[in-house]
Design an enzyme around this catalytic site. Structure first.
Site, PDB file in Angstrom:
ATOM      1  N   ASP A   1      -3.924   5.337   6.638  1.00 26.75           N
ATOM      2  CA  ASP A   1      -4.433   6.537   7.290  1.00 26.75           C
ATOM      3  C   ASP A   1      -5.346   6.074   8.429  1.00 26.75           C
ATOM      4  O   ASP A   1      -4.868   5.718   9.498  1.00 26.75           O
ATOM      5  CB  ASP A   1      -5.147   7.365   6.205  1.00 26.75           C
ATOM      6  CG  ASP A   1      -5.623   8.712   6.668  1.00 26.75           C
ATOM      7  OD1 ASP A   1      -5.198   9.168   7.744  1.00 26.75           O
ATOM      8  OD2 ASP A   1      -6.425   9.345   5.952  1.00 26.75           O
TER       9      ASP A   1
ATOM     10  N   GLU B   1       0.840  -1.211   0.000  1.00 22.61           N
ATOM     11  CA  GLU B   1       0.000   0.000   0.000  1.00 22.61           C
ATOM     12  C   GLU B   1       0.865   1.248   0.000  1.00 22.61           C
ATOM     13  O   GLU B   1       2.039   1.200   0.375  1.00 22.61           O
ATOM     14  CB  GLU B   1      -0.866   0.009   1.267  1.00 22.61           C
ATOM     15  CG  GLU B   1      -2.352  -0.094   1.062  1.00 22.61           C
ATOM     16  CD  GLU B   1      -3.002   1.003   0.234  1.00 22.61           C
ATOM     17  OE1 GLU B   1      -2.339   1.660  -0.582  1.00 22.61           O
ATOM     18  OE2 GLU B   1      -4.201   1.203   0.402  1.00 22.61           O
ATOM     19  N   ASP B   2       0.273   2.356  -0.413  1.00 20.02           N
ATOM     20  CA  ASP B   2       1.010   3.619  -0.357  1.00 20.02           C
ATOM     21  C   ASP B   2       0.992   4.220   1.045  1.00 20.02           C
ATOM     22  O   ASP B   2       2.011   4.639   1.568  1.00 20.02           O
ATOM     23  CB  ASP B   2       0.458   4.619  -1.391  1.00 20.02           C
ATOM     24  CG  ASP B   2      -1.068   4.800  -1.314  1.00 20.02           C
ATOM     25  OD1 ASP B   2      -1.733   4.134  -0.489  1.00 20.02           O
ATOM     26  OD2 ASP B   2      -1.595   5.620  -2.092  1.00 20.02           O
TER      27      ASP B   2
ATOM     28  N   ARG C   1       1.110  12.367  -8.816  1.00 15.79           N
ATOM     29  CA  ARG C   1       1.663  11.021  -8.627  1.00 15.79           C
ATOM     30  C   ARG C   1       3.092  10.921  -9.143  1.00 15.79           C
ATOM     31  O   ARG C   1       3.877  10.098  -8.691  1.00 15.79           O
ATOM     32  CB  ARG C   1       0.809   9.977  -9.363  1.00 15.79           C
ATOM     33  CG  ARG C   1      -0.609   9.821  -8.831  1.00 15.79           C
ATOM     34  CD  ARG C   1      -1.246   8.560  -9.425  1.00 15.79           C
ATOM     35  NE  ARG C   1      -2.691   8.511  -9.248  1.00 15.79           N
ATOM     36  CZ  ARG C   1      -3.319   8.057  -8.165  1.00 15.79           C
ATOM     37  NH1 ARG C   1      -2.625   7.646  -7.132  1.00 15.79           N
ATOM     38  NH2 ARG C   1      -4.633   8.021  -8.108  1.00 15.79           N
TER      39      ARG C   1
HETATM   40  P1  IMP Z   1      -7.612   4.753   5.016  1.00 18.46           P
HETATM   41  O1  IMP Z   1      -8.699   3.783   4.716  1.00 18.46           O
HETATM   42  O2  IMP Z   1      -8.129   5.941   5.770  1.00 18.46           O
HETATM   43  O3  IMP Z   1      -6.432   4.123   5.730  1.00 18.46           O
HETATM   44  O4  IMP Z   1      -7.165   5.380   3.649  1.00 18.46           O
HETATM   45  C1  IMP Z   1      -6.113   4.916   2.942  1.00 18.46           C
HETATM   46  C2  IMP Z   1      -6.146   5.488   1.533  1.00 18.46           C
HETATM   47  O5  IMP Z   1      -6.480   6.870   1.539  1.00 18.46           O
HETATM   48  C3  IMP Z   1      -4.776   5.408   0.915  1.00 18.46           C
HETATM   49  O6  IMP Z   1      -4.614   4.212   0.209  1.00 18.46           O
HETATM   50  C4  IMP Z   1      -4.753   6.624   0.020  1.00 18.46           C
HETATM   51  O7  IMP Z   1      -5.274   6.305  -1.247  1.00 18.46           O
HETATM   52  C5  IMP Z   1      -5.645   7.606   0.684  1.00 18.46           C
HETATM   53  N1  IMP Z   1      -4.906   8.624   1.486  1.00 18.46           N
HETATM   54  C6  IMP Z   1      -4.858   8.748   2.825  1.00 18.46           C
HETATM   55  N2  IMP Z   1      -4.078   9.762   3.212  1.00 18.46           N
HETATM   56  C7  IMP Z   1      -3.598  10.303   2.073  1.00 18.46           C
HETATM   57  C8  IMP Z   1      -2.691  11.399   1.808  1.00 18.46           C
HETATM   58  O8  IMP Z   1      -2.160  12.090   2.692  1.00 18.46           O
HETATM   59  N3  IMP Z   1      -2.422  11.633   0.498  1.00 18.46           N
HETATM   60  C9  IMP Z   1      -2.958  10.912  -0.519  1.00 18.46           C
HETATM   61  N4  IMP Z   1      -3.800   9.878  -0.305  1.00 18.46           N
HETATM   62  C10 IMP Z   1      -4.114   9.570   0.960  1.00 18.46           C
HETATM   63 MG    MG Z   2      -4.389   3.923  -1.902  1.00 17.23          MG
END
Ligand code: IMP
Ligand code: MG
Length: 187
Positions: A108, A104-105, A171
């Site tokens: 969050d 994963e990138d 990106r």
């Molecule tokens: P989560 O479900 O809240 O953990 O969200 C994860 C996804 O939200 C990641 O795979 C990203 O695609 C996106 N995301 C969360 N924070 C950022 C950020 O700071 N920049 C860009 N994308 C983000």
């Molecule tokens: Mg993502």
């Protein structure tokens, strides 16, 4: 691309340089190579954000690995999670009895990965680990989500670059930077 390039003008600051990324990705590749010695894991790239990290990482892993790709929706064009996760593109291969590493990138809230982990385990993976380039631990809403490999713990700010986007842009930035709030608070 250098720091005078036009995309850099939308950043508040550079948070992680491409040299720092390179070093951490190399170290993570070595770690995975050691941890999976004698195995042939399948690495799953979560599109699109993880693609840059993924292609760099797999070239640092000295194992007979295979790759697969999955796309899930999380954010749309906003900067806050919705909690709704949809599979947009599924894997091509079965992961039954395979050692799976999800790449994963960024983690969050953890909602996306927690959901994904559950569906992949239901498919009978022998093991499942998560590798994330970035981790915003301060924002976690799923406290028991274990992220096995992390390159950088970052503060609670919206970041772009090295695969990460805002509204599908940035990106292709070689570094990771904090996006100027003016960009996403525009009317
Ligand atoms: P989560 O479900 O809240 O953990 O969200 C994860 C996804 O939200 C990641 O795979 C990203 O695609 C996106 N995301 C969360 N924070 C950022 C950020 O700071 N920049 C860009 N994308 C983000
Ligand atoms: Mg993502």
């Amino acid at each position: 691309m250098n720091r005078d390039s036009i995309l850099y003008q939308d950043l508040e600051r550079v948070l992680v340089t491409k040299e720092e990324i390179e070093e951490k990705v190399r170290a993570l590749g070595r770690q995975i190579t050691e941890d999976y010695r004698g195995k042939a894991p399948v690495l799953i790239c979560i599109l699109k954000g993880a693609c840059t990290f993924f292609t760099d990482l797999i070239r640092e892993i000295d194992l007979p690995l295979s790759v697969d790709f999955m796309a899930i929706s999380s954010y749309g064009s906003a900067t806050k999670t919705t909690g709704v996760v949809r599979v947009l593109k599924d894997l091509d291969q079965s992961i039954l009895d395979r050692d799976v590493i999800v790449v994963e990138d960024i983690v969050d809230t953890g909602i996306t990965l927690n959901y994904l982990r559950q569906i992949l385990l239901q498919r009978g993976a022998a093991s499942l680990r998560i590798a994330s380039l970035l981790d915003k631990t301060a924002r976690r809403k799923v406290p028991d989500l274990k992220v096995d490999y992390v390159c950088f713990d970052i503060p609670d700010a919206f970041v772009v670059g090295y695969g990460l986007d805002f509204d599908q842009k940035y990106r292709n930035l070689p570094d990771i930077g904090v996006l100027s709030p003016a960009i996403y608070t525009k009317p």
